[in-house]
Motif scaffolding. Structure first.
Motif, PDB file in Angstrom:
ATOM      1  N   ARG A 146     -42.135 -52.711  51.772  1.00 33.29           N
ATOM      2  CA  ARG A 146     -42.979 -53.474  52.631  1.00 33.29           C
ATOM      3  C   ARG A 146     -44.420 -52.713  51.880  1.00 33.29           C
ATOM      4  NH1 ARG A 146     -46.092 -56.598  55.122  1.00 33.29           N
ATOM      5  NH2 ARG A 146     -45.537 -57.370  57.068  1.00 33.29           N
TER       6      ARG A 146
ATOM      7  N   TYR B  79     -48.926 -52.960  51.639  1.00 34.26           N
ATOM      8  CA  TYR B  79     -50.225 -53.101  52.070  1.00 34.26           C
ATOM      9  C   TYR B  79     -51.107 -53.121  51.083  1.00 34.26           C
ATOM     10  CZ  TYR B  79     -54.784 -52.227  54.214  1.00 34.26           C
ATOM     11  OH  TYR B  79     -56.214 -52.246  54.540  1.00 34.26           O
TER      12      TYR B  79
ATOM     13  N   TYR C 135     -51.558 -49.881  59.393  1.00 40.00           N
ATOM     14  CA  TYR C 135     -51.024 -51.212  59.074  1.00 40.00           C
ATOM     15  C   TYR C 135     -49.432 -51.295  59.672  1.00 40.00           C
ATOM     16  CZ  TYR C 135     -49.642 -55.517  56.841  1.00 40.00           C
ATOM     17  OH  TYR C 135     -49.108 -56.658  56.349  1.00 40.00           O
TER      18      TYR C 135
ATOM     19  N   GLU D 224     -53.346 -60.856  52.692  1.00 44.78           N
ATOM     20  CA  GLU D 224     -52.309 -60.558  54.192  1.00 44.78           C
ATOM     21  C   GLU D 224     -51.494 -61.761  54.402  1.00 44.78           C
ATOM     22  OE1 GLU D 224     -51.076 -59.030  57.478  1.00 44.78           O
ATOM     23  OE2 GLU D 224     -51.993 -58.045  55.781  1.00 44.78           O
ATOM     24  N   HIS D 225     -52.026 -62.958  54.247  1.00 43.72           N
ATOM     25  CA  HIS D 225     -51.268 -64.153  54.292  1.00 43.72           C
ATOM     26  C   HIS D 225     -50.055 -64.380  53.212  1.00 43.72           C
ATOM     27  CE1 HIS D 225     -50.217 -68.218  54.544  1.00 43.72           C
ATOM     28  NE2 HIS D 225     -50.286 -68.617  53.375  1.00 43.72           N
TER      29      HIS D 225
ATOM     30  N   GLU E 137     -48.642 -61.879  51.707  1.00 48.42           N
ATOM     31  CA  GLU E 137     -47.721 -60.700  52.176  1.00 48.42           C
ATOM     32  C   GLU E 137     -46.725 -61.099  53.385  1.00 48.42           C
ATOM     33  OE1 GLU E 137     -45.693 -57.237  52.528  1.00 48.42           O
ATOM     34  OE2 GLU E 137     -46.710 -57.936  51.022  1.00 48.42           O
ATOM     35  N   THR E 138     -47.430 -61.464  54.320  1.00 54.88           N
ATOM     36  CA  THR E 138     -46.678 -61.896  55.513  1.00 54.88           C
ATOM     37  C   THR E 138     -45.857 -63.122  55.502  1.00 54.88           C
ATOM     38  OG1 THR E 138     -48.700 -61.147  56.972  1.00 54.88           O
ATOM     39  CG2 THR E 138     -46.943 -62.702  58.089  1.00 54.88           C
ATOM     40  N   LYS E 139     -46.452 -64.477  54.743  1.00 58.76           N
ATOM     41  CA  LYS E 139     -45.470 -65.333  54.692  1.00 58.76           C
ATOM     42  C   LYS E 139     -44.368 -65.471  53.364  1.00 58.76           C
ATOM     43  CE  LYS E 139     -45.943 -70.424  54.373  1.00 58.76           C
ATOM     44  NZ  LYS E 139     -46.969 -71.365  54.434  1.00 58.76           N
TER      45      LYS E 139
ATOM     46  N   ALA F  34     -42.996 -60.677  52.250  1.00 60.36           N
ATOM     47  CA  ALA F  34     -42.308 -59.834  53.399  1.00 60.36           C
ATOM     48  C   ALA F  34     -40.912 -60.636  53.239  1.00 60.36           C
ATOM     49  CB  ALA F  34     -42.900 -59.603  54.497  1.00 60.36           C
TER      50      ALA F  34
ATOM     51  N   GLN G 279     -38.549 -57.876  55.068  1.00 56.70           N
ATOM     52  CA  GLN G 279     -38.960 -57.675  56.330  1.00 56.70           C
ATOM     53  C   GLN G 279     -37.937 -57.104  57.264  1.00 56.70           C
ATOM     54  OE1 GLN G 279     -42.045 -58.138  57.559  1.00 56.70           O
ATOM     55  NE2 GLN G 279     -41.588 -57.398  59.620  1.00 56.70           N
TER      56      GLN G 279
END
Length: 537
Positions: free
Chosen positions: A185, A187, A209, A293-294, A296-298, A301, A313
């Motif tokens: 994961r 950042y 984070y 950030e978008h 990485e999250t969608k 991860a 994730q």
């Protein structure tokens, strides 16, 4: 395929049956190895050897019925690309493989084999054997396993082109990536400039984070983190070291020119640049950070990691519980500066004075300046000497009365001598200020003395006399009174100026330096008569 004469075919077959390699047959007969290889395949497909031969001692087809001269059975066919004889280096395979793992070349291995293992072959044999081993032995890396929450790897890369504020020019910012080694994961943040504090702040943001800090962090030997690289005792900068200590994290700088130690974050940077940011442009840093950030999250991860065959994730959720808890207060950042202890026992920071004892006068100390306080430390041992709250107003003196120095120094005597040259009242006021405040009051004495460089000494001395009468022993009061007296003197001069200007404007008819008009007339007449005589002549 070239068609050889029967006796040459028989020679090739005989040498192959005797176990000679195709290269050795080429050396003996002068026939190309490609032709020898083709005939070897042909002989393997046939049931009988070549029928005619002019070579003595070799059985032909007419003599095949004789039991004494019947040819022995043909050796089995060899796989394509293989040789019929084992290499002379085969008994030393283990040693050669070990030397190749150390990065040694064929020449060094051949010399080692001859000197220590009694190798009787030639260098070309070693070279061919090493070439085969290198083809089938790819570069090896030790794959390390880490416990959840154990390690985080950090590094800088380049972000996507971003519009520089206030210009029409695009520039690539610095891309900071922090990756947890167990779960992968990451950042990701971009910044325009980096510094020791920015580098430490990005670490702090990464841990908040993730919701916790790891046991240790692996970083490159960049100046923001490591001042002096060393294999055994690398020197970290003070801000970064204090940040790691605040979050109970140990730094593990990678060895110089050894990026494989932090290969996880190196791959994360390449993944970010090649997938998320490739071909993109942004108008602001904030827009790029929001997109990272978008992404990485969608996308990053939820992906399935190629080596672990698990979702990133899901591994992060498993690792989250093993992260160290964060401290209740964030890191208090500071900057370090060096100062010299003045003869009054103080140091000066931002036009204010702070007591520096037990540091000796004239020595250098390290001043660690925080937002609301400052620490005075020993320059060599970093030991804490004093702590002060930062003064809110410039010119403040933070010094207890029992630490004030009242014995006059050479500088004190110099100031009093200059005050005596101004006047008796100025000298008396300076002596009184020194007896009250000690050496720390010498700044006020210097101020009073320097007033005489900008204003008349009589006015400065009169201002000091008024300060003594008022009972206000202050440089500011003397300066204010001096400026008032100077303003009053200028006002009086302005009142006297109009009458003087009126007199100077009118022409004067009589003066000691002005001759009589009759004298000028006689002079002009004599000059005219002389000029007329010259013209007639």
């Amino acid at each position: 395929m070239n068609v050889l004469k029967p006796h040459l075919q028989t020679t090739i077959w005989t040498l192959l049956r005797a176990g000679n390699s195709q290269r050795e047959i080429e050396r003996r007969t002068g026939i190309s190895r490609h032709t020898i290889r083709d005939y070897a395949k042909r002989f393997a497909a046939q049931a009988d050897p070549p029928q005619e031969s002019n070579c003595p001692g070799v059985a032909t087809g007419s003599e095949a019925g004789s039991p004494s001269q019947t040819a022995p059975p043909r050796p089995p066919a060899l796989p394509q690309g293989a040789t019929s004889a084992a290499s002379l280096c085969e008994p030393h395979r283990t040693f050669v493989e070990a030397q190749l793992r150390l990065g040694r070349n064929a020449v060094a291995i051949y010399q080692e084999l001859v000197d220590e293992h009694g190798f009787a072959g030639r260098y070309n044999s070693v070279k061919r054997f090493v070439a085969r081993l290198r083809v089938h032995a790819p570069e090896q890396f030790d794959r390390l396993s880490f416990a959840p929450g154990e390690e985080m790897q950090v590094d800088y890369g380049e972000g996507a082109p971003t519009l520089v504020p206030g210009t029409n020019r695009y520039r690539k910012p610095r891309l900071f990536v922090a990756t947890l080694r167990y779960s992968r994961r990451s950042y990701r943040r971009v910044v325009w400039v980096s510094s020791q504090q920015v580098w430490a702040e990005l670490h702090e943001q990464a841990w908040r984070y993730f919701g916790g800090s790891c046991r240790y962090v692996v970083l490159d030997n960049l100046k923001e983190g490591v001042i002096k690289p060393d294999l055994y005792e690398p020197e970290l900068n003070a801000v970064y070291a204090a940040t790691l200590a605040h979050y109970e994290v140990v730094a593990d700088p990678a060895r110089v020119r050894d990026p494989n130690r932090k290969g996880t974050v190196e791959n994360a940077i390449g993944h970010t640049q090649g997938t998320a940011l490739k071909g993109k442009r942004f108008q602001t840093l904030e827009a790029q950070n929001e997109y990272l950030e978008h992404w990485e999250t969608k996308w990053a991860a939820p992906r399935i990691h190629g080596a672990e065959r698990r979702q990133v994730q899901a591994m992060f959720e498993e690792e989250r519980a093993h992260l160290q808890p964060l401290p209740p207060l964030p890191m208090q950042y500071f900057r370090d500066e060096q100062r010299t202890v003045c003869d009054d026992g103080c140091i000066q920071v931002a036009h204010s004075s702070y007591a520096a004892r037990p540091a000796a006068i004239g020595t250098k100390v390290l001043v660690r300046i925080f937002e609301r306080r400052l620490e005075i430390r020993d320059l060599k041992t970093q030991a804490l000497l004093r702590t002060h709250t930062k003064a809110e107003r410039p010119g403040t003196v933070v010094l207890p009365n029992d630490e004030r120095v009242f014995n006059p120094s050479r500088q004190t005597r110099q100031i009093l001598a200059q005050a005596q040259a101004i006047g008796a009242d100025a000298e008396r006021l300076c002596q009184l200020l020194f007896s009250i405040e000690g050496r720390v009051g010498q700044r006020k004495l210097w101020g009073i003395v320097h007033l005489a460089e900008r204003h008349p000494r009589q006015l400065v001395n009169a201002a000091c006399a008024q300060a003594l009468d008022d009972g206000v022993y202050s440089y500011r009061h003397v300066k204010l009174v001096t400026e008032q007296r100077v303003a009053l003197a200028l006002k009086r001069l302005e009142q006297m100026a109009p009458n003087a200007d009126a007199c100077d404007g009118l022409p004067t008819q009589s003066h000691a330096l002005i001759r009589s008009p009759h004298e000028y007339g006689e002079l002009f007449a004599k000059s005219a008569a002389a000029n007329q005589g010259d013209l007639l002549a």
